[in-house]
Design a protein around this motif. Structure first.
Motif, PDB file in Angstrom:
ATOM      1  N   LYS A  60     -47.705  19.604  66.286  1.00  0.00           N
ATOM      2  CA  LYS A  60     -48.183  18.961  65.051  1.00  0.00           C
ATOM      3  C   LYS A  60     -47.665  19.714  63.826  1.00  0.00           C
ATOM      4  CE  LYS A  60     -50.929  16.063  64.467  1.00  0.00           C
ATOM      5  NZ  LYS A  60     -50.730  14.678  64.065  1.00  0.00           N
ATOM      6  N   ALA A  61     -47.634  21.039  63.910  1.00  0.00           N
ATOM      7  CA  ALA A  61     -47.122  21.836  62.798  1.00  0.00           C
ATOM      8  C   ALA A  61     -45.670  21.469  62.519  1.00  0.00           C
ATOM      9  CB  ALA A  61     -47.250  23.330  63.105  1.00  0.00           C
ATOM     10  N   ILE A  62     -44.874  21.350  63.587  1.00  0.00           N
ATOM     11  CA  ILE A  62     -43.460  20.983  63.421  1.00  0.00           C
ATOM     12  C   ILE A  62     -43.341  19.622  62.753  1.00  0.00           C
ATOM     13  CG2 ILE A  62     -41.372  20.336  64.712  1.00  0.00           C
ATOM     14  CD1 ILE A  62     -42.182  22.573  66.742  1.00  0.00           C
ATOM     15  N   ASP A  63     -44.136  18.648  63.200  1.00  0.00           N
ATOM     16  CA  ASP A  63     -44.095  17.302  62.599  1.00  0.00           C
ATOM     17  C   ASP A  63     -44.416  17.343  61.111  1.00  0.00           C
ATOM     18  OD1 ASP A  63     -43.454  16.161  65.044  1.00  0.00           O
ATOM     19  OD2 ASP A  63     -45.518  15.517  65.480  1.00  0.00           O
ATOM     20  N   MET A  64     -45.488  18.054  60.759  1.00  0.00           N
ATOM     21  CA  MET A  64     -45.913  18.097  59.354  1.00  0.00           C
ATOM     22  C   MET A  64     -44.880  18.823  58.484  1.00  0.00           C
ATOM     23  SD  MET A  64     -48.814  16.486  59.266  1.00  0.00           S
ATOM     24  CE  MET A  64     -48.356  15.461  60.641  1.00  0.00           C
ATOM     25  N   LEU A  65     -44.359  19.925  58.973  1.00  0.00           N
ATOM     26  CA  LEU A  65     -43.383  20.695  58.196  1.00  0.00           C
ATOM     27  C   LEU A  65     -42.083  19.912  58.035  1.00  0.00           C
ATOM     28  CD1 LEU A  65     -44.166  24.181  59.699  1.00  0.00           C
ATOM     29  CD2 LEU A  65     -44.659  23.426  57.355  1.00  0.00           C
ATOM     30  N   ARG A  66     -41.700  19.176  59.055  1.00  0.00           N
ATOM     31  CA  ARG A  66     -40.497  18.334  58.925  1.00  0.00           C
ATOM     32  C   ARG A  66     -40.719  17.213  57.911  1.00  0.00           C
ATOM     33  NH1 ARG A  66     -38.410  18.570  65.171  1.00  0.00           N
ATOM     34  NH2 ARG A  66     -37.175  20.470  64.892  1.00  0.00           N
ATOM     35  N   LYS A  67     -41.932  16.669  57.854  1.00  0.00           N
ATOM     36  CA  LYS A  67     -42.229  15.666  56.820  1.00  0.00           C
ATOM     37  C   LYS A  67     -42.098  16.283  55.434  1.00  0.00           C
ATOM     38  CE  LYS A  67     -45.215  12.454  59.262  1.00  0.00           C
ATOM     39  NZ  LYS A  67     -46.515  11.809  59.352  1.00  0.00           N
ATOM     40  N   ALA A  68     -42.593  17.493  55.281  1.00  0.00           N
ATOM     41  CA  ALA A  68     -42.467  18.178  53.986  1.00  0.00           C
ATOM     42  C   ALA A  68     -40.999  18.360  53.629  1.00  0.00           C
ATOM     43  CB  ALA A  68     -43.182  19.531  54.026  1.00  0.00           C
ATOM     44  N   LEU A  69     -40.182  18.706  54.609  1.00  0.00           N
ATOM     45  CA  LEU A  69     -38.756  18.932  54.353  1.00  0.00           C
ATOM     46  C   LEU A  69     -38.000  17.640  54.085  1.00  0.00           C
ATOM     47  CD1 LEU A  69     -38.163  21.806  56.883  1.00  0.00           C
ATOM     48  CD2 LEU A  69     -37.887  21.914  54.392  1.00  0.00           C
ATOM     49  N   ILE A  70     -38.449  16.535  54.662  1.00  0.00           N
ATOM     50  CA  ILE A  70     -37.834  15.236  54.337  1.00  0.00           C
ATOM     51  C   ILE A  70     -38.099  14.915  52.868  1.00  0.00           C
ATOM     52  CG2 ILE A  70     -38.070  12.743  54.709  1.00  0.00           C
ATOM     53  CD1 ILE A  70     -38.446  13.441  57.729  1.00  0.00           C
ATOM     54  N   LYS A  71     -39.303  15.223  52.411  1.00  0.00           N
ATOM     55  CA  LYS A  71     -39.668  14.927  51.022  1.00  0.00           C
ATOM     56  C   LYS A  71     -39.067  15.923  50.044  1.00  0.00           C
ATOM     57  CE  LYS A  71     -43.713  12.480  52.550  1.00  0.00           C
ATOM     58  NZ  LYS A  71     -43.083  11.198  52.376  1.00  0.00           N
ATOM     59  N   ASN A  72     -38.806  17.147  50.501  1.00  0.00           N
ATOM     60  CA  ASN A  72     -38.173  18.158  49.655  1.00  0.00           C
ATOM     61  C   ASN A  72     -37.295  19.061  50.534  1.00  0.00           C
ATOM     62  OD1 ASN A  72     -37.378  20.149  47.918  1.00  0.00           O
ATOM     63  ND2 ASN A  72     -39.422  20.711  47.239  1.00  0.00           N
ATOM     64  N   PRO A  73     -36.022  18.671  50.732  1.00  0.00           N
ATOM     65  CA  PRO A  73     -35.154  19.444  51.618  1.00  0.00           C
ATOM     66  C   PRO A  73     -34.766  20.820  51.082  1.00  0.00           C
ATOM     67  CG  PRO A  73     -34.013  17.484  50.794  1.00  0.00           C
ATOM     68  CD  PRO A  73     -35.403  17.449  50.263  1.00  0.00           C
ATOM     69  N   ASN A  74     -35.124  21.126  49.852  1.00  0.00           N
ATOM     70  CA  ASN A  74     -34.815  22.433  49.267  1.00  0.00           C
ATOM     71  C   ASN A  74     -36.029  23.345  49.206  1.00  0.00           C
ATOM     72  OD1 ASN A  74     -32.062  21.899  48.738  1.00  0.00           O
ATOM     73  ND2 ASN A  74     -32.697  20.606  47.041  1.00  0.00           N
TER      74      ASN A  74
END
Length: 199
Positions: A60-74
């Motif tokens: 779940k942590a990986i899923d949430m963090l990847r969503k954050a990175l999709i919204k802000n890849p920097n």
């Protein structure tokens, strides 16, 4: 001056402190609040990812963090957190890839190199760990975490004399920070620290 409680910089510090103090309930509430306020913003997903990291629900942590990175890849902190998740899972190659991604978007920060060094040390590769901790030291020679990791890796390399020097410097740097913060009444002062030559 009014302070916006939803300012990203304030929230990042707040989330970091909640993670470090293992405040999973507060992370959960804050993550839900932030996602509810603006599901298109990265910080709510980052907070949720940190919550799942703290409670050790790593997928779940990986899923949430990847969503954050999709919204802000920097967003370097999300790459660091993702690296921490992979480290917890003993997936050091993926952890190092995440830390190296953070390095690209966090120029000047010692943290990505520090965590790559920790990963190499966990794998027993002390020479590569040493090269990354040296880079971290070049960036932040007064950072107690960097100094500690440098000393710890030197122990593994059986350079005990220099290890003791770095570990003492880590402790002194930490104590300086504590004294300075208690004297400054909340004002942040620059550390009077000097980089010593690397042998």
């Amino acid at each position: 001056m009014k302070i916006d409680p939803y300012d990203d910089r304030i929230l990042l510090n707040h989330i970091g402190l909640l993670v470090e103090s293992d405040q999973s309930n507060e992370l959960y509430k804050l993550g839900h609040l932030l996602i509810g306020l603006d599901p298109d913003k990265w910080i709510g997903w980052y907070c949720a990812g940190c919550y799942y990291l703290v409670v050790k629900k790593f997928m779940k942590a990986i899923d949430m963090l990847r969503k954050a990175l999709i919204k802000n890849p920097n967003f370097g902190h999300a790459y660091l957190a993702l690296g921490h998740v992979f480290s917890e899972e003993k997936e050091y190659d993926q952890a190092m890839n995440s830390y190296l991604s953070a390095q690209r978007v966090m120029p000047g920060s010692a943290l990505p190199d520090l965590y790559v060094s920790v990963s190499y040390r966990a794998l027993g590769n002390y020479e590569d760990a040493h090269s990354f901790i040296k880079q971290a030291y070049e960036r932040e020679p007064c950072n107690p975490m960097v100094l500690h990791e440098y000393g710890t890796n030197l122990i593994k390399l059986e350079d005990y004399e220099n290890a003791a020097k770095f570990l003492n410097r880590a402790l002194n740097s930490l104590m300086q920070n504590v004294r300075r913060n208690s004297q400054s009444e909340g004002k942040r002062l620059k550390a009077p620290c000097q980089k010593e030559p690397v042998f």
